[in-house]
Design a protein around this motif. Sequence first.
Motif, PDB file in Angstrom:
ATOM      1  N   ILE A   1      33.661  36.671  48.012  1.00  0.00           N
ATOM      2  CA  ILE A   1      34.123  36.493  49.438  1.00  0.00           C
ATOM      3  C   ILE A   1      32.723  35.678  50.087  1.00  0.00           C
ATOM      4  O   ILE A   1      32.823  34.789  50.757  1.00  0.00           O
ATOM      5  CB  ILE A   1      34.349  37.809  50.225  1.00  0.00           C
ATOM      6  CG1 ILE A   1      35.779  38.203  49.484  1.00  0.00           C
ATOM      7  CG2 ILE A   1      34.659  37.341  51.812  1.00  0.00           C
ATOM      8  CD1 ILE A   1      36.063  39.666  50.118  1.00  0.00           C
ATOM      9  N   LEU A   2      31.476  36.465  50.130  1.00  0.00           N
ATOM     10  CA  LEU A   2      30.524  35.966  50.561  1.00  0.00           C
ATOM     11  C   LEU A   2      30.027  34.591  49.864  1.00  0.00           C
ATOM     12  O   LEU A   2      29.526  33.712  50.749  1.00  0.00           O
ATOM     13  CB  LEU A   2      29.303  36.889  50.320  1.00  0.00           C
ATOM     14  CG  LEU A   2      29.503  38.337  51.065  1.00  0.00           C
ATOM     15  CD1 LEU A   2      28.477  39.211  50.683  1.00  0.00           C
ATOM     16  CD2 LEU A   2      29.268  38.084  52.621  1.00  0.00           C
ATOM     17  N   ALA A   3      30.396  34.334  48.728  1.00  0.00           N
ATOM     18  CA  ALA A   3      29.784  32.996  47.962  1.00  0.00           C
ATOM     19  C   ALA A   3      30.740  32.228  48.365  1.00  0.00           C
ATOM     20  O   ALA A   3      30.239  30.866  48.854  1.00  0.00           O
ATOM     21  CB  ALA A   3      30.141  33.263  46.498  1.00  0.00           C
ATOM     22  N   VAL A   4      32.022  32.269  48.914  1.00  0.00           N
ATOM     23  CA  VAL A   4      33.025  31.182  49.293  1.00  0.00           C
ATOM     24  C   VAL A   4      32.397  30.810  50.583  1.00  0.00           C
ATOM     25  O   VAL A   4      32.360  29.364  51.106  1.00  0.00           O
ATOM     26  CB  VAL A   4      34.435  31.761  49.501  1.00  0.00           C
ATOM     27  CG1 VAL A   4      35.172  30.860  50.190  1.00  0.00           C
ATOM     28  CG2 VAL A   4      34.876  31.870  48.115  1.00  0.00           C
TER      29      VAL A   4
ATOM     30  N   LEU B   1      31.025  30.157  41.604  1.00  0.00           N
ATOM     31  CA  LEU B   1      30.698  31.258  40.803  1.00  0.00           C
ATOM     32  C   LEU B   1      29.395  31.397  40.667  1.00  0.00           C
ATOM     33  O   LEU B   1      28.719  32.660  40.269  1.00  0.00           O
ATOM     34  CB  LEU B   1      31.583  31.092  39.601  1.00  0.00           C
ATOM     35  CG  LEU B   1      33.053  30.904  39.544  1.00  0.00           C
ATOM     36  CD1 LEU B   1      33.550  30.440  38.239  1.00  0.00           C
ATOM     37  CD2 LEU B   1      33.598  32.444  39.918  1.00  0.00           C
ATOM     38  N   SER B   2      28.597  30.309  40.668  1.00  0.00           N
ATOM     39  CA  SER B   2      26.990  30.554  40.813  1.00  0.00           C
ATOM     40  C   SER B   2      26.646  31.150  41.794  1.00  0.00           C
ATOM     41  O   SER B   2      25.576  32.207  41.665  1.00  0.00           O
ATOM     42  CB  SER B   2      26.580  28.936  40.506  1.00  0.00           C
ATOM     43  OG  SER B   2      25.234  29.198  40.580  1.00  0.00           O
ATOM     44  N   GLU B   3      26.872  30.917  42.924  1.00  0.00           N
ATOM     45  CA  GLU B   3      26.480  31.803  44.058  1.00  0.00           C
ATOM     46  C   GLU B   3      26.880  33.036  43.988  1.00  0.00           C
ATOM     47  O   GLU B   3      26.300  34.189  44.281  1.00  0.00           O
ATOM     48  CB  GLU B   3      27.090  31.150  45.299  1.00  0.00           C
ATOM     49  CG  GLU B   3      26.348  31.720  46.744  1.00  0.00           C
ATOM     50  CD  GLU B   3      25.266  31.328  47.018  1.00  0.00           C
ATOM     51  OE1 GLU B   3      24.463  31.775  47.841  1.00  0.00           O
ATOM     52  OE2 GLU B   3      24.768  30.308  46.435  1.00  0.00           O
ATOM     53  N   GLN B   4      27.917  33.530  43.301  1.00  0.00           N
ATOM     54  CA  GLN B   4      28.474  34.915  43.426  1.00  0.00           C
ATOM     55  C   GLN B   4      27.682  35.740  42.101  1.00  0.00           C
ATOM     56  O   GLN B   4      27.391  36.748  42.364  1.00  0.00           O
ATOM     57  CB  GLN B   4      30.119  35.107  42.943  1.00  0.00           C
ATOM     58  CG  GLN B   4      30.592  36.407  42.661  1.00  0.00           C
ATOM     59  CD  GLN B   4      31.894  36.400  41.922  1.00  0.00           C
ATOM     60  OE1 GLN B   4      32.184  35.576  41.574  1.00  0.00           O
ATOM     61  NE2 GLN B   4      32.427  37.661  42.156  1.00  0.00           N
ATOM     62  N   GLN B   5      27.194  35.019  41.223  1.00  0.00           N
ATOM     63  CA  GLN B   5      26.563  35.386  40.219  1.00  0.00           C
ATOM     64  C   GLN B   5      25.241  35.931  40.604  1.00  0.00           C
ATOM     65  O   GLN B   5      24.533  36.863  40.390  1.00  0.00           O
ATOM     66  CB  GLN B   5      26.442  34.565  39.154  1.00  0.00           C
ATOM     67  CG  GLN B   5      25.611  35.151  37.893  1.00  0.00           C
ATOM     68  CD  GLN B   5      26.073  36.346  37.192  1.00  0.00           C
ATOM     69  OE1 GLN B   5      27.180  36.796  37.324  1.00  0.00           O
ATOM     70  NE2 GLN B   5      25.179  36.972  36.215  1.00  0.00           N
TER      71      GLN B   5
ATOM     72  N   LEU C   1      24.437  36.436  43.958  1.00  0.00           N
ATOM     73  CA  LEU C   1      24.714  37.737  44.717  1.00  0.00           C
ATOM     74  C   LEU C   1      24.876  38.957  44.093  1.00  0.00           C
ATOM     75  O   LEU C   1      24.320  39.902  44.419  1.00  0.00           O
ATOM     76  CB  LEU C   1      26.072  37.552  45.921  1.00  0.00           C
ATOM     77  CG  LEU C   1      25.693  36.462  46.486  1.00  0.00           C
ATOM     78  CD1 LEU C   1      27.101  36.168  47.346  1.00  0.00           C
ATOM     79  CD2 LEU C   1      24.439  36.578  47.587  1.00  0.00           C
ATOM     80  N   ARG C   2      25.599  38.948  42.825  1.00  0.00           N
ATOM     81  CA  ARG C   2      25.543  40.113  41.825  1.00  0.00           C
ATOM     82  C   ARG C   2      24.321  40.580  41.424  1.00  0.00           C
ATOM     83  O   ARG C   2      23.963  41.678  41.525  1.00  0.00           O
ATOM     84  CB  ARG C   2      26.566  39.897  40.827  1.00  0.00           C
ATOM     85  CG  ARG C   2      27.971  39.988  41.112  1.00  0.00           C
ATOM     86  CD  ARG C   2      29.017  39.470  39.832  1.00  0.00           C
ATOM     87  NE  ARG C   2      30.280  39.922  40.348  1.00  0.00           N
ATOM     88  CZ  ARG C   2      31.382  39.442  39.172  1.00  0.00           C
ATOM     89  NH1 ARG C   2      30.813  38.942  38.095  1.00  0.00           N
ATOM     90  NH2 ARG C   2      32.545  39.723  39.519  1.00  0.00           N
TER      91      ARG C   2
END
Length: 320
Positions: free
Chosen positions: A161-164, A253-257, A259-260
Amino acid sequence: MANSLWASRSREVTLRSSAAAREIVSACARSAGVFLRDVGNGMLEVSHNTLALLGFVLAASVLFIGTRADLRHEVEARAYDWLQARQLARAEPSTLLAEELSEPDAVSRATAWDPKDLNRQQAAVANWLSRRYRVAPEPVSRLVKEAWEVGDKAHLDPTLILAVMAVESSFNPFAQSAVGAQGLMQVMTKVHNDKYEAFGGNHAAFDPVTNLRVGVQVLKECIARAGSLEAGLRFYVGAANLPEDGGYAAKVLSEQQSLRLVASGKNVPLRSGLISVAAPANPTTAPAALPTAPEVKTDSGSPSALVQPPADAQRIALLR
């Protein structure tokens, strides 16, 4: 002898005249004193009676107003307004302006959260996003907290959600695309106006928390339609039936990774490039895929810009 007698009588007459004059003056003084005393006593008596009457009227008024709550409140309000007007009249112009502009309840409208109240993972993510996108930590902390709570209810990873939000608006709650995608998650407000009815109307799109919640609903629907995360992101950006999505899904997906990794305690550079990741095989328990609908890009170049095709209302309702 005659002269001496005449002089004696003259002195006697003079003395009698002086005595008579003194008697007249004394009588006038006594009369004036009596008159003044009478007048003073009369005025004092009238004053006493007047004060007694005023006291009686005041006591009766207080007793009457005390039994009438509406009148008591009106009197209190008038007295307060009068005192406030006198205070403002004596105030300096700057103080007067500050008084007119003050709104003690304005803080209730602020989208903010103390980063110290987040857990370790959330605080790490909020701090990283704040520095990466140069936004204040308090509003980002509120969004991070909301993403965790809404993600748990929607069965979506909060980092997704934050990556979007990061890719769509860089955390600008007032962002708008050329075709009307608005807010943090760039939701097509006019298309999804039914979702905003629960929040009071379309203007709620510019409330960060509301936009996040509506955006999550749209994202959830897109993933359900597509059957996978990466395909759902293509639906979300409006590139489901296009050969490529301009790298949108890869960016998210890159931003999500990133953040993970931040949430796990890793040190991730603020300006890191795209991280090569593969989409999870089954990131969320997706319902059966809905019928696909054609979605086309505009010439604006914006990954969020959509043109509504001349299709039926059912297809338009699922567009961003």
